[in-house]
Design an enzyme around this catalytic site. Structure first.
Site, PDB file in Angstrom:
ATOM      1  N   ASN A  37      -4.829  32.054 151.073  1.00  0.00           N
ATOM      2  CA  ASN A  37      -5.034  33.073 150.210  1.00  0.00           C
ATOM      3  C   ASN A  37      -6.279  33.864 150.843  1.00  0.00           C
ATOM      4  OD1 ASN A  37      -5.067  35.218 148.571  1.00  0.00           O
ATOM      5  ND2 ASN A  37      -5.664  34.011 146.825  1.00  0.00           N
ATOM      6  N   TRP A  38      -6.265  34.952 151.626  1.00  0.00           N
ATOM      7  CA  TRP A  38      -7.291  35.605 152.149  1.00  0.00           C
ATOM      8  C   TRP A  38      -7.887  36.536 150.947  1.00  0.00           C
ATOM      9  CZ3 TRP A  38      -6.808  37.319 157.985  1.00  0.00           C
ATOM     10  CH2 TRP A  38      -6.763  36.211 158.795  1.00  0.00           C
ATOM     11  N   LYS A  39      -7.215  36.643 150.066  1.00  0.00           N
ATOM     12  CA  LYS A  39      -7.755  37.702 149.026  1.00  0.00           C
ATOM     13  C   LYS A  39      -8.249  38.989 149.578  1.00  0.00           C
ATOM     14  CE  LYS A  39      -9.379  33.369 146.613  1.00  0.00           C
ATOM     15  NZ  LYS A  39     -10.094  32.994 145.209  1.00  0.00           N
ATOM     16  N   HIS A  54      -1.942  34.527 139.868  1.00  0.00           N
ATOM     17  CA  HIS A  54      -3.310  33.952 140.654  1.00  0.00           C
ATOM     18  C   HIS A  54      -4.328  34.395 139.291  1.00  0.00           C
ATOM     19  CE1 HIS A  54      -7.135  33.525 142.478  1.00  0.00           C
ATOM     20  NE2 HIS A  54      -6.333  32.477 143.552  1.00  0.00           N
ATOM     21  N   GLU A  89      -7.463  34.954 139.309  1.00  0.00           N
ATOM     22  CA  GLU A  89      -8.028  36.318 139.434  1.00  0.00           C
ATOM     23  C   GLU A  89      -7.302  37.542 138.771  1.00  0.00           C
ATOM     24  OE1 GLU A  89      -9.147  35.552 143.792  1.00  0.00           O
ATOM     25  OE2 GLU A  89     -10.428  34.213 142.886  1.00  0.00           O
ATOM     26  N   GLU A 132      -4.151  25.524 140.037  1.00  0.00           N
ATOM     27  CA  GLU A 132      -5.488  26.091 140.468  1.00  0.00           C
ATOM     28  C   GLU A 132      -6.260  25.990 139.056  1.00  0.00           C
ATOM     29  OE1 GLU A 132      -5.295  28.113 144.388  1.00  0.00           O
ATOM     30  OE2 GLU A 132      -5.175  29.712 142.671  1.00  0.00           O
ATOM     31  N   GLY A 185     -13.358  28.539 144.302  1.00  0.00           N
ATOM     32  CA  GLY A 185     -14.502  29.338 145.121  1.00  0.00           C
ATOM     33  C   GLY A 185     -15.695  28.863 144.443  1.00  0.00           C
ATOM     34  N   SER A 224     -11.138  25.055 145.816  1.00  0.00           N
ATOM     35  CA  SER A 224     -12.154  24.465 146.640  1.00  0.00           C
ATOM     36  C   SER A 224     -11.589  23.333 147.500  1.00  0.00           C
ATOM     37  CB  SER A 224     -13.389  23.816 145.671  1.00  0.00           C
ATOM     38  OG  SER A 224     -13.950  25.006 145.131  1.00  0.00           O
ATOM     39  N   GLY A 280      -8.252  29.106 149.434  1.00  0.00           N
ATOM     40  CA  GLY A 280      -8.911  30.446 149.574  1.00  0.00           C
ATOM     41  C   GLY A 280      -9.711  30.445 150.640  1.00  0.00           C
TER      42      GLY A 280
END
Ligand code: PEP
Length: 244
Positions: free
Chosen positions: A11-13, A95, A97, A165, A171, A204, A225
């Site tokens: 996931n490159w966000k 997700h 976020e 997650e 992160g 992570s 990520g």
């Protein structure tokens, strides 16, 4: 029971410009015939170009979100069909976020997943507890509640992947203990509508901890990520999954 497929998903966000397609190209060259699924989910601006970059390789491309309706007056949004039309095969939904930054409920995630399925995409549905929820002993209740409310009718191993997650592990460099991951994945497996749905761990995951996480019984791969941005790092995680 059919065995779940192994999948390493990146996931490159909100990271990545056209110059970074070199990373996707390098990954495609490094894994011509991987022993697991390999997926990169770049920002929407790169989906079509990345799909072209990795065309003919084993690397798949996915989106990071889609709208809950098929089309219409939704300025700035992207439909599942548009993702598929751009070369995406998967889409990450729910997700943490997006749940936090955009107030997405599990009901909305289920509606988005239904659109993803209608467009022929595999929905990667994310669930996970906050640190406060874990501290309060609510982890299983939270993730199983999210799972039940986020899965649309008809979810099966062909069209759905679930990613556990923990929000506090994303992160942060912190991960749950291996027994903590195992406990949640065992519970998720027991509550899936199709036992062959792949269960990813995310939060992570790095080259240094991937192998021990992939050795857990009901972990079928990872949603990664930060460590998916560089082919060298993500490649080590893919290799660990191939060996698992
Ligand atoms: C993620 O955001 O899905 C994620 C797992 O991030 P990271 O690997 O950077 O913790």
């Amino acid at each position: 029971m059919t065995k779940a497929c192994k999948l390493a998903a990146g996931n490159w966000k909100m990271n990545g410009l056209h110059a970074d397609l070199d990373q996707a190209r390098a990954l495609a060259q490094a894994f011509p015939d991987p022993a697991c699924g390999v997926l990169l989910c770049p920002p929407a601006t790169l989906i079509a170009a990345m799909a072209q970059t990795v065309e003919g390789s084993a690397v798949m491309v996915g989106g990071q979100d889609c709208h809950a309706q098929a089309s219409g007056a939704h300025t700035g949004d992207i439909s599942a069909q548009m993702l598929a039309d751009s070369g995406a095969r998967h889409v990450i939904l729910g997700h943490s976020e997006r749940r936090a930054d955009h107030g997405e409920s599990s009901g909305l995630v289920a509606a988005k997943a239904a659109q993803a399925h209608a467009a022929g995409l595999v929905a990667i549905i994310c669930v996970g507890e906050t640190g406060a929820e874990r501290d309060a002993g609510q982890t299983l209740g939270v993730v199983l509640g999210q799972l039940a409310a986020s899965l649309p009718d008809g979810a099966d191993a062909a069209n759905t992947v679930v990613a556990y997650e923990p929000v506090w592990a994303i992160g942060t460099g912190r991960t749950p203990t291996l027994p903590q991951i195992a406990e949640v994945h065992d519970a998720l497996r027991a509550h899936l509508p199709d036992g062959a749905i792949s269960l990813l761990y995310g939060g992570s995951v790095k080259p240094g901890n991937a192998a021990e996480i992939f050795a857990i019984a009901n972990v079928d791969g990872a949603l990664v990520g930060g460590a998916s941005l560089k082919a060298a790092d993500f490649g080590q995680i893919i290799s660990a999954l191939e060996r698992a």
